[in-house]
Write a protein that holds these residues in place. Structure first.
Motif, PDB file in Angstrom:
ATOM      1  N   GLN A 150       0.833  -1.210   0.000  1.00  0.00           N
ATOM      2  CA  GLN A 150       0.000   0.000   0.000  1.00  0.00           C
ATOM      3  C   GLN A 150       0.860   1.249   0.000  1.00  0.00           C
ATOM      4  OE1 GLN A 150      -2.641  -0.359   3.406  1.00  0.00           O
ATOM      5  NE2 GLN A 150      -4.388  -0.324   1.986  1.00  0.00           N
ATOM      6  N   ALA A 151       1.981   1.161   0.706  1.00  0.00           N
ATOM      7  CA  ALA A 151       2.896   2.306   0.771  1.00  0.00           C
ATOM      8  C   ALA A 151       4.315   1.768   0.954  1.00  0.00           C
ATOM      9  CB  ALA A 151       2.535   3.220   1.931  1.00  0.00           C
ATOM     10  N   ARG A 162       2.654   6.584  -1.160  1.00  0.00           N
ATOM     11  CA  ARG A 162       1.509   5.727  -1.409  1.00  0.00           C
ATOM     12  C   ARG A 162       1.663   5.034  -2.774  1.00  0.00           C
ATOM     13  NH1 ARG A 162      -3.205   7.109  -3.593  1.00  0.00           N
ATOM     14  NH2 ARG A 162      -2.633   9.319  -3.538  1.00  0.00           N
ATOM     15  N   GLU A 194       0.081   3.860  -5.985  1.00  0.00           N
ATOM     16  CA  GLU A 194      -1.085   4.245  -6.793  1.00  0.00           C
ATOM     17  C   GLU A 194      -1.668   3.015  -7.506  1.00  0.00           C
ATOM     18  OE1 GLU A 194      -3.471   7.387  -7.435  1.00  0.00           O
ATOM     19  OE2 GLU A 194      -1.495   7.641  -6.547  1.00  0.00           O
ATOM     20  N   GLU A 250       2.617   7.328  -5.934  1.00  0.00           N
ATOM     21  CA  GLU A 250       1.827   8.565  -6.083  1.00  0.00           C
ATOM     22  C   GLU A 250       2.649   9.672  -6.744  1.00  0.00           C
ATOM     23  OE1 GLU A 250       0.873  10.201  -2.277  1.00  0.00           O
ATOM     24  OE2 GLU A 250       2.789   9.583  -1.407  1.00  0.00           O
TER      25      GLU A 250
END
Lengths: 97, 407
Positions: A34-35, A46, A48, A76
């Protein structure tokens, strides 16, 4: 006789290219990233999109076999990153090369 | 200019003669000198008059007169400095433009001969149209005189007898009659032979023409035989067109004259880039380069540089020119108002294949030097080869490795 002053070239002098670097990864309930956060980054970034994922199991005949789950990520920030989870040690790494 | 039609008789050469060419070129540069008495000395430190304009001759100034007496005879006289580079520039431009009038062009000093064979239809069998075409490309300040005849000799003599703004036409069947009353000085003979003709009492071309051919040949040899044939209009004297090679010319003009080595080389770099960028089929190999500048002093500066090998590429040509100019120390001696770069002897090749092995050797030497510098600084050489280890491996870090350079 003058001694040969140059260093002998051999396998010991080789340095692998694209060695994996440890990475901090936060995953969702399904285990997908997720990150991510490199050690040099101040805060996590994050994920994407997970573009792709695949698994490599190799060298099972050796003392230290390889079992990795790879993810190709778009962050991101627009950066593309390839990471993997070492399934034997449960450690995340960033893969280059 | 008169508009009446002039029929196209049996002629094959048109001569464009610019009398007193160096003086007229000076007038072209300084139009305000037109109509003033002009004189030119015999060289940079000349002491006697070599050329005098008609206005100066009317004031009593004639060739051979000491220059120091010129101003005493006429206070308004302008003494013009001889400038062969400027004359060459003007004539080169003129010849290039006259090639649009006729494809056959031959230049001999102050005369340019145009071959007319086959051009009758182009000019509608009207010599006035030919004259108009010539005068459109020759600046009026050069005061060209035109002669049309059969053969270069007759056309040249016709131009010499033409009125200032006119054209003399001598049809083939009238050549001998036209030449007969003219002085023998028109014949292409050495000064000694012309003097001997005078001693023999031969004053006109007609008198020479009436002599037996064998007698003239016996007295004056091959030159005499040719002069006799010309005097009788029997010598075939066609235009021998010059071979004009492909050239590229770029001129940069400056608002204020530039001074200094750096300014010159900056201008040269721009000129080289423009010239090589403007060749019709890409960058071509260049063997010879002509550089010209008009100096603020009014004189012209010119250098023709031959490169050791035909070069392609702007940087290579610029470096070669810069090296040559610096080594020979032949930069313009005064502030320059413009810079003209002309690429001569253009080759067909658009690229150059360097030697594979010599390039490798050179690269290896450069690496060795770099390695020495790094070793001196860091105590080791941080240079590596990238080698394939297991390029087929699914594990990325197994595919490639760095190996220290053994330099």
């Amino acid at each position: 006789m003058v001694a040969h002053s140059r260093t002998a070239v051999g396998a010991h002098a080789l340095r692998s290219l694209g060695l994996p670097e440890p990475l901090a990864v936060r995953c969702d309930a399904g285990g997908a990233p997720q990150a991510v956060r490199r050690t040099t980054w101040q805060r996590p970034r994050r994920v994407e999109v997970v573009h792709d994922s695949w698994r490599i199991d190799d060298e099972w005949w050796r003392e230290r076999p390889i079992s990795r789950c790879y993810y190709a990520l778009l962050l991101e920030t627009g950066q593309l990153l390839t990471v993997y989870l070492d399934l034997l040690t449960e450690q995340w790494y960033e893969q280059t090369g | 200019m008169r508009d009446e039609r002039v029929e196209w008789p049996q002629v094959d050469v048109c001569c464009v003669w610019i009398p007193q060419l160096p003086l007229r070129v000076a007038v072209l540069r300084r139009p305000d000198w037109d109509g003033l008495p002009l004189v030119m000395g015999d060289g940079p430190n000349g002491r006697v008059v070599k050329l005098a304009s008609p206005e100066a001759e009317r004031a009593g100034i004639t060739p051979g007169l000491p220059l120091r007496e010129v101003l005493a005879l006429c206070r308004d006289t302008v003494i013009v400095e001889a400038d062969q580079a400027q004359v060459d520039t003007v004539m080169d431009g003129l010849v290039a433009k006259l090639q649009r009038v006729s494809p056959l062009v031959e230049q001999q000093e102050d005369r340019v001969y145009l071959g007319l064979r086959g051009l009758e239809d182009l000019y509608h069998h009207n010599l006035r149209e030919l004259e108009r075409a010539v005068r459109m490309v020759v600046p009026p300040l050069l005061t060209p005189r035109l002669g049309v005849a059969t053969g270069k000799f007759a056309a040249g003599v016709a131009a010499a007898t033409a009125p200032l703004a006119g054209m003399a036409v001598v049809p083939q069947d009238a050549t001998a009659g036209f030449l007969a009353p003219l002085p023998v000085a028109h014949l292409p003979l050495p000064p000694n032979d012309l003097h001997r003709l005078g001693l023999l009492g031969l004053r006109t071309i007609g008198e020479v023409a009436r002599l037996p051919f064998a007698a003239v040949q016996a007295q004056f040899g091959r030159a005499g035989a040719r002069a006799w044939l010309l005097a009788n209009g029997q010598q075939a004297d066609p235009v021998l067109p010059q071979r004009f090679s492909d050239t590229v010319r770029v001129t940069i003009r400056f608002d204020d004259p530039l001074i200094g080595v750096d300014a010159f080389f900056a201008a040269l770099k721009v000129a080289v880039a423009r010239a090589l960028g403007g060749t019709a089929d890409g960058v071509r190999a260049v063997r010879r380069v002509r550089l010209r500048s008009m100096l603020a002093s009014g004189a012209a500066w010119e250098q023709v540089l031959t490169l050791k090998a035909a070069l392609t590429g702007r940087d290579a040509v610029y470096r070669a020119l810069k090296d040559k100019l610096q080594v020979t120390n032949t930069l313009p001696p005064a502030p320059f108002e413009d810079l003209t770069l002309e690429l001569l002897d253009l080759g067909k090749e658009t690229g150059k294949q360097p030697s594979l092995f010599s390039a490798n050797a050179r690269q290896h030497r450069q690496l060795q030097e770099a390695a020495q510098q790094l070793r001196a600084r860091y105590g080791y050489v941080p240079l590596y080869h990238v080698i394939e280890v297991e390029p087929w491996s699914r594990i990325p870090e197994r595919r490639w490795a760095l190996m220290p350079c053994d330099l």
